[in-house]
Design a protein around this motif. Structure first.
Motif, short mmCIF file in Angstrom:
data_model
loop_
_atom_site.label_atom_id
_atom_site.label_comp_id
_atom_site.label_asym_id
_atom_site.label_seq_id
_atom_site.Cartn_x
_atom_site.Cartn_y
_atom_site.Cartn_z
N GLY A 108 12.45 14.97 -13.12
CA GLY A 108 13.19 14.61 -14.23
C GLY A 108 14.20 15.50 -12.70
N ARG A 109 14.49 15.08 -12.39
CA ARG A 109 15.61 15.12 -11.70
C ARG A 109 16.76 14.06 -12.28
N LEU A 110 18.27 14.56 -11.74
CA LEU A 110 19.46 13.68 -12.46
C LEU A 110 20.18 13.17 -13.31
N GLY A 111 19.00 13.95 -14.56
CA GLY A 111 19.48 14.15 -15.47
C GLY A 111 18.29 13.37 -16.10
N PHE A 112 17.68 12.93 -15.61
CA PHE A 112 16.38 12.31 -16.18
C PHE A 112 15.61 13.58 -16.86
N ALA A 113 14.73 13.01 -18.12
CA ALA A 113 13.65 13.84 -18.67
C ALA A 113 12.49 13.67 -17.57
N ALA A 114 11.42 14.77 -16.44
CA ALA A 114 10.20 14.88 -16.09
C ALA A 114 9.18 14.33 -17.43
N HIS A 115 8.38 13.20 -16.49
CA HIS A 115 7.82 12.46 -17.47
C HIS A 115 6.00 12.46 -16.34
N GLY A 116 5.90 13.48 -15.57
CA GLY A 116 4.89 13.57 -15.28
C GLY A 116 4.25 12.53 -14.13
N ALA A 117 2.81 12.20 -15.40
CA ALA A 117 1.78 11.11 -14.06
C ALA A 117 2.40 9.56 -15.69
N VAL A 118 2.82 9.72 -16.66
CA VAL A 118 3.19 8.29 -17.02
C VAL A 118 4.59 7.59 -16.52
N GLU A 129 -5.07 16.20 -12.35
CA GLU A 129 -5.53 15.97 -13.61
C GLU A 129 -4.17 14.54 -13.94
N ALA A 130 -3.24 14.89 -13.06
CA ALA A 130 -2.76 13.93 -12.91
C ALA A 130 -2.32 12.86 -12.13
N PHE A 131 -3.18 13.72 -10.90
CA PHE A 131 -3.52 12.37 -9.62
C PHE A 131 -4.53 11.78 -10.33
N ALA A 132 -5.63 12.28 -11.15
CA ALA A 132 -7.03 11.59 -11.52
C ALA A 132 -6.82 10.79 -12.44
N ALA A 133 -5.93 11.21 -13.22
CA ALA A 133 -5.88 10.00 -14.19
C ALA A 133 -4.97 8.62 -14.00
N MET A 152 12.26 10.98 -9.25
CA MET A 152 13.97 11.32 -10.50
C MET A 152 12.57 11.28 -12.17
N TRP A 153 11.73 10.64 -11.97
CA TRP A 153 11.24 10.36 -13.50
C TRP A 153 9.77 11.02 -13.03
N ILE A 154 9.60 11.44 -12.38
CA ILE A 154 8.20 12.37 -12.28
C ILE A 154 8.48 13.35 -11.99
N MET A 176 0.56 -1.12 -0.04
CA MET A 176 0.13 -0.37 0.07
C MET A 176 1.14 1.39 0.13
N ALA A 177 2.11 1.02 0.63
CA ALA A 177 2.93 2.39 0.54
C ALA A 177 3.51 2.57 -0.86
N MET A 178 3.75 2.02 -1.34
CA MET A 178 4.03 2.08 -2.60
C MET A 178 3.38 3.22 -3.82
N GLY A 179 1.35 2.34 -3.47
CA GLY A 179 0.89 3.61 -3.81
C GLY A 179 0.32 4.86 -3.55
N THR A 180 0.76 5.17 -2.25
CA THR A 180 0.59 6.43 -1.31
C THR A 180 1.38 7.30 -1.57
N VAL A 181 3.19 6.28 -1.62
CA VAL A 181 4.05 6.97 -2.80
C VAL A 181 3.97 7.85 -3.42
N ASP A 182 3.31 7.12 -4.57
CA ASP A 182 2.88 7.25 -5.77
C ASP A 182 2.44 8.51 -5.91
N CYS A 183 1.02 9.03 -5.46
CA CYS A 183 -0.41 9.83 -4.87
C CYS A 183 0.33 11.10 -4.14
N LEU A 184 1.69 10.73 -3.54
CA LEU A 184 2.43 11.87 -2.54
C LEU A 184 2.55 12.82 -4.37
N PHE A 185 3.85 11.91 -4.68
CA PHE A 185 4.49 12.76 -5.70
C PHE A 185 3.58 12.88 -7.21
N LEU A 186 2.46 12.21 -7.82
CA LEU A 186 1.70 12.80 -8.24
C LEU A 186 0.91 14.11 -7.63
#
Length: 189
Positions: A179-189, A41-45, A175-177, A25-35
């Motif tokens: 765009g940290r440490l040289g990664f592109a920001a991908h937002g929700a996806v 809209e990103a959170f809802a999607a 990193m991925w949502i 459950m914590a994995m989903g919770t963390v995703d929600c906190l970041f999104l």
């Protein structure tokens, strides 16, 4: 045994199982906190996409949960051959269940449109769901191994994997949502 010693024994048995469930459950919770910091809209999607995918994966998880009592019985009887066969069959079953599960994710756009989901949320929910396909097989194989280890009361490895997975999830989300440490920001996806 007194009721108190029985209660203590049950709590000792249950705590690792609860910790693993909380870890999932914590994995989903963390995703929600970041999104939640990206946009509503990103959170809802992602919520919509995750609900669609999880509804399909839940069938496989439920089916594979049958391993827990089968392995427990074999473990109690000291039948290591039956444990090995159960794990082998669970992995094969997980792989077989993954195929229709992944195929049922493919029409996500049509399903979300049919259920009249908000048009501004659907494209990202579709992208999220389609990307989630790559995780279906590994997740169901993990479920088979988890149920086998649970049936043998070997929760240490599962707890370590869950802790590491949660730490990796936090790092990759960051990193991925965003765009940290040289990664592109991908937002929700």
């Amino acid at each position: 045994m007194s009721w108190r010693s029985e209660f203590v024994a049950q709590v000792r048995l249950a705590l690792p199982f609860v910790a693993v469930q909380v870890g999932l459950m914590a994995m989903g919770t963390v995703d929600c906190l970041f999104l939640g910091r990206v946009s509503p809209e990103a959170f809802a999607a992602v919520t919509l996409g995750h609900t669609y995918v999880f509804t399909l994966i839940a069938f496989g998880m439920g089916t594979l949960s049958a391993l827990d009592p089968i392995v427990s019985q074999a473990h109690g009887a000291g039948d290591s051959g039956a444990i090995a066969r159960s794990l082998q069959r669970g992995l094969v079953l997980g792989a077989l269940i993954a195929i229709p599960t992944m195929l049922l994710i493919l029409p996500v756009r049509a399903v979300l449109t049919l259920f009249q989901q908000p048009p501004d949320v659907v494209p990202v929910a579709v992208d999220y769901s389609l990307i989630s396909i790559v995780g279906v097989l590994p997740f169901l194989l993990f479920s088979a191994m988890r149920m086998t280890l649970q049936g043998m009361h070997r929760m240490g490895a599962i707890l370590i994997v869950m802790l590491l997975a949660n730490l990796l999830n936090v790092a990759l989300d960051w990193m991925w949502i965003f765009g940290r440490l040289g990664f592109a920001a991908h937002g929700a996806v």
